[in-house]
Design a protein around this motif. Sequence first.
Motif, PDB file in Angstrom:
ATOM      1  N   ILE A 117       0.840  -1.204   0.000  1.00 51.28           N
ATOM      2  CA  ILE A 117       0.000   0.000   0.000  1.00 51.28           C
ATOM      3  C   ILE A 117       0.874   1.252   0.000  1.00 51.28           C
ATOM      4  O   ILE A 117       0.624   2.218  -0.734  1.00 51.28           O
ATOM      5  CB  ILE A 117      -0.948  -0.003   1.224  1.00 51.28           C
ATOM      6  N   ILE A 118       1.938   1.210   0.845  1.00 51.25           N
ATOM      7  CA  ILE A 118       2.851   2.364   0.924  1.00 51.25           C
ATOM      8  C   ILE A 118       3.553   2.586  -0.400  1.00 51.25           C
ATOM      9  O   ILE A 118       3.687   3.728  -0.871  1.00 51.25           O
ATOM     10  CB  ILE A 118       3.863   2.153   2.065  1.00 51.25           C
ATOM     11  N   LEU A 119       4.021   1.482  -1.029  1.00 53.10           N
ATOM     12  CA  LEU A 119       4.692   1.609  -2.332  1.00 53.10           C
ATOM     13  C   LEU A 119       3.753   2.193  -3.377  1.00 53.10           C
ATOM     14  O   LEU A 119       4.144   3.057  -4.174  1.00 53.10           O
ATOM     15  CB  LEU A 119       5.193   0.232  -2.785  1.00 53.10           C
ATOM     16  N   LYS A 120       2.496   1.728  -3.345  1.00 51.45           N
ATOM     17  CA  LYS A 120       1.506   2.253  -4.292  1.00 51.45           C
ATOM     18  C   LYS A 120       1.245   3.728  -4.026  1.00 51.45           C
ATOM     19  O   LYS A 120       1.153   4.541  -4.959  1.00 51.45           O
ATOM     20  CB  LYS A 120       0.211   1.453  -4.169  1.00 51.45           C
ATOM     21  N   ALA A 121       1.137   4.082  -2.706  1.00 53.43           N
ATOM     22  CA  ALA A 121       0.908   5.488  -2.347  1.00 53.43           C
ATOM     23  C   ALA A 121       2.098   6.347  -2.752  1.00 53.43           C
ATOM     24  O   ALA A 121       1.930   7.470  -3.234  1.00 53.43           O
ATOM     25  CB  ALA A 121       0.655   5.607  -0.837  1.00 53.43           C
ATOM     26  N   ASN A 122       3.327   5.793  -2.568  1.00 56.69           N
ATOM     27  CA  ASN A 122       4.523   6.534  -2.968  1.00 56.69           C
ATOM     28  C   ASN A 122       4.558   6.778  -4.470  1.00 56.69           C
ATOM     29  O   ASN A 122       4.972   7.848  -4.927  1.00 56.69           O
ATOM     30  CB  ASN A 122       5.783   5.785  -2.518  1.00 56.69           C
ATOM     31  N   LYS A 123       4.127   5.762  -5.225  1.00 56.30           N
ATOM     32  CA  LYS A 123       4.071   5.936  -6.677  1.00 56.30           C
ATOM     33  C   LYS A 123       3.067   7.021  -7.061  1.00 56.30           C
ATOM     34  O   LYS A 123       3.321   7.842  -7.939  1.00 56.30           O
ATOM     35  CB  LYS A 123       3.698   4.608  -7.348  1.00 56.30           C
ATOM     36  N   THR A 124       1.927   6.996  -6.348  1.00 53.60           N
ATOM     37  CA  THR A 124       0.905   8.019  -6.612  1.00 53.60           C
ATOM     38  C   THR A 124       1.428   9.404  -6.262  1.00 53.60           C
ATOM     39  O   THR A 124       1.246  10.364  -7.010  1.00 53.60           O
ATOM     40  CB  THR A 124      -0.370   7.716  -5.788  1.00 53.60           C
TER      41      THR A 124
ATOM     42  N   TYR B 193       3.670  14.592  -7.558  1.00 54.54           N
ATOM     43  CA  TYR B 193       4.781  15.541  -7.437  1.00 54.54           C
ATOM     44  C   TYR B 193       5.296  15.931  -8.818  1.00 54.54           C
ATOM     45  O   TYR B 193       5.600  17.100  -9.066  1.00 54.54           O
ATOM     46  CB  TYR B 193       5.898  14.909  -6.607  1.00 54.54           C
ATOM     47  N   ALA B 194       5.373  14.928  -9.712  1.00 52.87           N
ATOM     48  CA  ALA B 194       5.809  15.224 -11.079  1.00 52.87           C
ATOM     49  C   ALA B 194       4.829  16.173 -11.763  1.00 52.87           C
ATOM     50  O   ALA B 194       5.232  17.095 -12.486  1.00 52.87           O
ATOM     51  CB  ALA B 194       5.937  13.918 -11.874  1.00 52.87           C
ATOM     52  N   ALA B 195       3.522  15.944 -11.508  1.00 48.75           N
ATOM     53  CA  ALA B 195       2.507  16.824 -12.101  1.00 48.75           C
ATOM     54  C   ALA B 195       2.620  18.237 -11.529  1.00 48.75           C
ATOM     55  O   ALA B 195       2.472  19.229 -12.263  1.00 48.75           O
ATOM     56  CB  ALA B 195       1.104  16.252 -11.832  1.00 48.75           C
TER      57      ALA B 195
END
Length: 411
Positions: free
Chosen positions: A151-158, A163-165
């Motif tokens: 879940i954390i990895l998925k949240a970090n990806k999101t 952040y990129a946006a």
Amino acid sequence: MKNSTADGPIKILIVDDKKENLLSLQVVLADRGYKFVEASSGKDALRILLKDQDFAIILMDVQMPLMDGFETAELIRQSEKLKHVPIIFLTANMDTTEYIFKGYQSGAVDYMIKPLSPEILQAKVMVFTELFKKNLELRVKEEEATRLNEIILKANKTLAAQYAAIEKHAAELKNKNMELDAFTYISSHDLQEPLRKIQTFANVILTNEYPNLSTDGKLKFDRILYSTTRMRELINSLLTFSRTNIIDRKFESTDLNIILADVKEALRENIQEKKVVIETDFNGKIDVIPFQFVQLMENLLSNAIKFAKKDTPLQITIKSTITDGAALENEKLSPDEKYCHITFEDNGIGFESQHNEKIFGVFQRLHSRDVYDGTGIGLAIVKKIIENHNGFITASGAPMEGVKFNIYIPI
């Protein structure tokens, strides 16, 4: 003692070719919440273990026909899923060092010699069942940790994508600001320079050739000068509006009396001409951007003077109070937050109530230019300045009954 897990009672596999021995083991270990699964031979035990590997311990007799306990244990240890299940051998003949070593070599963790001591058997089984429970709890926690990590990895990806946006948006905003700076330069220099030349040459012609111009020619030159003056005012207003977006927001504790004094000095001639009476009641200093607040007050005063009644002295009342949002009766306000509430009220010509929002739009006019001069940007600048202070402004009015502006600024 209750011996169970979230999936049910702890299971023990008992292996013996004699029915009475199977029954005896269950009697010794009864009333402890265990679930017993019986196997009457080594082959029977292997068949059971192929279907179900979730045993806390295996209690196995050594001497059994066809396949003894040693052979059965060796086959169990060859299974990746079963090699960690503890095996205790139960035998009457495990009385030599060689025999004991063979038991451990085949995969047993312990052995007991018949006749069995009930207390020792109970203690040994309890140790291994408790260990099984702890391992099971640890495995559940590891699975939960793995799930949370996913879940954390998925949240970090999101978050990384967001952040990129944001970075992309910031870069676009930077480019827009650069374009705005370029527009400001063009407006302040390239657009105004031709206007200055037109005004200069028109004034030269009017000064030197005025007697030789026809009446119609004089009127046309007057219109040229009037139009260039209006164009310059419009450019200056646009510049002021754009600067309210990009100017540095340096907040200072400010006395509104000082702000108003500066504005009254700047508009002294207009105030005297219209015989304007200004009443104030300011309570406390507030943190504002002083330059912008001078612009705000000047625009509001200029607007009131412009739309004053012809035969009635203009009366302006400006007040400020600091209070909780709950006391101000406005649904946009946070009840627990403090606000500086500024009211600006006049007795001018007012406006229809349906124009409460329209008057803050850029280039929005409620009257024709022939009746009331102006660029239609003054109140838009006021609204933008209030937004720069994280507040908002409302207006209410009625024809020939004046206007009231309510300004709310969080403090």
